[in-house]
Design an enzyme around this catalytic site. Structure first.
Site, PDB file in Angstrom:
ATOM      1  N   ASP A 292       4.269  67.011  51.688  1.00 55.88           N
ATOM      2  CA  ASP A 292       3.813  67.735  52.884  1.00 55.88           C
ATOM      3  C   ASP A 292       4.887  67.649  53.986  1.00 55.88           C
ATOM      4  O   ASP A 292       5.238  68.657  54.607  1.00 55.88           O
ATOM      5  CB  ASP A 292       2.485  67.117  53.355  1.00 55.88           C
TER       6      ASP A 292
ATOM      7  N   LYS B 205       7.482  70.625  55.763  1.00 56.64           N
ATOM      8  CA  LYS B 205       7.646  70.819  57.208  1.00 56.64           C
ATOM      9  C   LYS B 205       9.120  70.643  57.607  1.00 56.64           C
ATOM     10  O   LYS B 205       9.623  71.358  58.465  1.00 56.64           O
ATOM     11  CB  LYS B 205       6.746  69.846  57.955  1.00 56.64           C
TER      12      LYS B 205
HETATM   13  N1  HSE Z   1      -2.052  66.637  55.707  1.00 55.12           N
HETATM   14  C1  HSE Z   1      -1.299  66.802  56.919  1.00 55.12           C
HETATM   15  C2  HSE Z   1      -1.063  65.462  57.581  1.00 55.12           C
HETATM   16  C3  HSE Z   1      -1.964  67.678  57.925  1.00 55.12           C
HETATM   17  O1  HSE Z   1      -1.580  64.437  57.148  1.00 55.12           O
HETATM   18  O2  HSE Z   1      -0.333  65.440  58.555  1.00 55.12           O
HETATM   19  C4  HSE Z   1      -1.713  69.142  57.712  1.00 55.12           C
HETATM   20  O3  HSE Z   1      -0.383  69.475  57.724  1.00 55.12           O
END
Ligand code: HSE
Length: 432
Positions: free
Chosen positions: A201, A205
């Site tokens: 994730d 980003k």
């Molecule tokens: N799963 C992500 C986090 C949130 O824990 O920051 C959404 O981008």
């Protein structure tokens, strides 16, 4: 007075927040864009599901075509997630001259350049502020706020789940497994936390941030990724003793024309501003040649924070509509991507290992480091529970990734090195 009609794809956590903000901030929206904004239709999976939000007469549908085919709908807000199917919806929307606002980092990290091209071909806006760090206006901060500067480094805590876990592990001295379970019970971690805890994730980003910050197309495959699943209480305890705080840090670094983008557990000096970003909060530290150091801090997820970013993008689409300039603000990458070689990536490292407690072992280890021109900033040597062994914890001075990997290989081959427990990147120096 004219009304702007929106098609909303998805009515989950973020979708509900979008409905609330558009309703509750209607006066401000009218003031900014000159006319009312109405969500005309909402794509849902289940028409009969009870909703926590009043949809104020918006039509709920399970058929996306009903939204894409509606000539009155000017803007599509996508908060359903997913990749291939959703990409198809957005391409269709853009081809039908509908502007798109999306919160979908997975999609933008994989297909951002392609989707932006389709948007531009169709004179449409495609904005995605909510895809990185939820409520923090970091993309617009880079695109507009720092438009005049040359960004050379971005460091981000861009995943709330892992930041929450590391904060609690460090504060309570608990294990990864214990804190993950607690985080899941409290709703701070997903029941399947893989994408968060393995760093994926955050990597998505960082690919988006680096692409915008350095104006080049950085893909997910360009990001070196390590997660937090192997971090132990012992690592955190030693880090503390040495004056460091462990964070899952995304780093995007530009030197001359070459970039390095990574996500990995990293030790930061306790005095570093990112070290005090705790729990589920996110922050992005930006270095610009002219501005120097800046930090953007705030909630990285959650219904209303993320929806704020989505609706702010919507306001920008609507302002562009009033001016008749949609599709003109996207900037194609200025530079061709050039990734750094391992010889060009420099960092300090934390290393913890168990060795035989014999005369000469330490000299053997240090000679491997000195063969590669790497010296030590800090060393701790402690007796192990097993009397014949010792535990060595050290922080190196700067080493190239190439040298460090060779050092690790040589250490693994030493008979006197029983186990290398952990190895982490270190940014900056602790004053201890
Ligand atoms: N799963 C992500 C986090 C949130 O824990 O920051 C959404 O981008």
């Amino acid at each position: 007075m004219e009304v702007i009609s929106i098609g909303l794809l998805g009515l989950g956590t973020v979708g509900s927040g979008v409905v609330k903000i558009i309703e509750n901030h209607q006066d401000k929206l009218i003031h900014q864009v000159g006319c009312p904004v109405k969500i005309k239709k909402i794509l849902v999976q289940d028409l009969n599901k009870e909703r926590a939000v009043d949809t104020n007469g918006s039509k709920l549908t399970t058929n996306v075509e009903e939204i894409l085919n509606d000539p009155e709908i000017d803007v599509i807000i996508e908060v359903i997630g997913g990749i291939e199917k959703t990409k198809g919806y957005l391409i269709e929307a853009l081809k039908r001259k509908k502007h798109v606002v999306t919160a979908n980092k997975d999609l933008m990290a994989l297909y951002g350049p392609e989707l932006l091209e389709v948007a531009s071909e169709n004179n449409c806006d495609l904005f995605y502020e909510a895809s990185v760090a939820g409520g923090i206006p970091i993309l617009r901060g880079l695109i507009d706020g720092l438009a005049s500067d040359r960004i050379t480094k971005l460091m981000g805590i861009v995943n709330g789940t892992t930041n929450y876990i590391l904060t609690k592990m460090s504060q309570k001295g608990s294990s990864y497994e214990e804190v993950l379970k607690e985080a899941q019970d409290l709703g701070f971690a997903e029941s399947d936390p893989t994408a968060d805890v393995e760093g994926l994730d955050a990597a998505r980003k960082m690919a988006i941030l680096a692409s915008i910050g350095f104006s080049m197309n950085i893909g997910l495959d360009d990001v070196h990724v390590e997660g937090i699943t192997n971090i132990t209480e012992e690592d955190l305890e030693y880090a503390k003793q040495l004056g460091y705080t462990m964070k899952l840090i995304g780093i995007a670094d530009l030197e001359e024309e070459n970039v390095e983008v990574s996500v990995q557990p990293t030790l930061l000096p306790d005095s570093h501003p990112l070290s005090s970003v705790n729990n589920e909060y996110n922050a992005v530290y930006v270095y610009g040649e002219a501005v120097g150091e800046t930090m953007f801090y705030g909630p990285g997820a959650g219904s209303l924070p993320t929806a704020t970013a989505v609706v702010s993008d919507l306001v920008n689409v609507l302002k562009n509509m009033r001016l008749g300039v949609n599709g003109r603000s996207a900037i194609t990458p200025q530079f061709r991507k050039q990734l750094k070689e391992p010889q060009e990536i420099f960092s300090k490292y934390f290393l913890r290992m168990q060795v035989d407690d014999k005369i000469g072992v330490f000299a053997e280890i240090t000679s491997i480091f000195s063969e590669h021109g790497v010296s030590f900033e800090k060393i701790l040597q402690l007796p192990n529970k097993q009397k014949s062994q010792a535990e060595i914890v050290l922080v190196t001075h700067n080493a190239s990734l190439h040298d460090y990997e060779m050092i690790m290989e040589k250490l693994k081959q030493l008979k006197t090195v029983i186990e290398i427990n952990s190895s982490y990147r270190v940014e900056g120096s602790a004053n201890i």
